[in-house]
Motif scaffolding. Structure first.
Motif, PDB file in Angstrom:
ATOM      1  N   LEU A   1      -3.154   7.529   2.722  1.00  0.00           N
ATOM      2  CA  LEU A   1      -3.206   6.407   1.796  1.00  0.00           C
ATOM      3  C   LEU A   1      -3.446   6.927   0.386  1.00  0.00           C
ATOM      4  O   LEU A   1      -4.423   7.615   0.125  1.00  0.00           O
ATOM      5  CB  LEU A   1      -4.311   5.439   2.208  1.00  0.00           C
TER       6      LEU A   1
ATOM      7  N   ASP B   1       0.855  -1.177   0.000  1.00  0.00           N
ATOM      8  CA  ASP B   1       0.000   0.000   0.000  1.00  0.00           C
ATOM      9  C   ASP B   1       0.894   1.230   0.000  1.00  0.00           C
ATOM     10  O   ASP B   1       1.909   1.273   0.700  1.00  0.00           O
ATOM     11  CB  ASP B   1      -0.894   0.030   1.238  1.00  0.00           C
TER      12      ASP B   1
ATOM     13  N   LYS C   1      -3.658   1.204  -3.078  1.00  0.00           N
ATOM     14  CA  LYS C   1      -3.623  -0.092  -2.406  1.00  0.00           C
ATOM     15  C   LYS C   1      -3.424  -1.204  -3.416  1.00  0.00           C
ATOM     16  O   LYS C   1      -3.766  -1.077  -4.582  1.00  0.00           O
ATOM     17  CB  LYS C   1      -4.944  -0.358  -1.682  1.00  0.00           C
TER      18      LYS C   1
END
Length: 91
Positions: free
Chosen positions: A35, A21, A38
């Motif tokens: 983030l 990720d 992924k």
């Protein structure tokens, strides 16, 4: 017997194959990572994705299906839960 061995090997590969990720920082003074993507199959692909979004500071965090299934015990500890809410890069 051969079929059972093949199925067992496929299951183990599925459980322990690493995925990556991509976490990036907005700026050098920021405390947290966000983030960005992924499920990259290799660390090289994750680094290429970081270059594509022009991230200067990034992390490629390795995870497996096995660790995802059995790392949920920390969700019940209030101290760990608070840290994870403040710093999502530790999730």
């Amino acid at each position: 017997m051969k079929t059972v061995m093949i199925i067992l090997i496929l299951i183990l590969t599925y459980l322990f194959y690493p995925f990556y990720d991509l976490y990036t920082k907005e700026d050098a003074f920021s405390e947290s990572f966000s983030l960005e993507g992924k499920g990259y199959r290799s660390q090289g692909k994750c680094a290429e994705a970081a270059e594509a979004v022009a991230a200067e500071i990034f992390r490629c965090r390795k995870r497996t299906i096995w660790s995802k299934m059995f790392s949920t015990y920390t969700q019940y500890d209030p101290a760990i839960r608070e840290i994870r809410q403040e710093h999502p890069e530790f999730n």
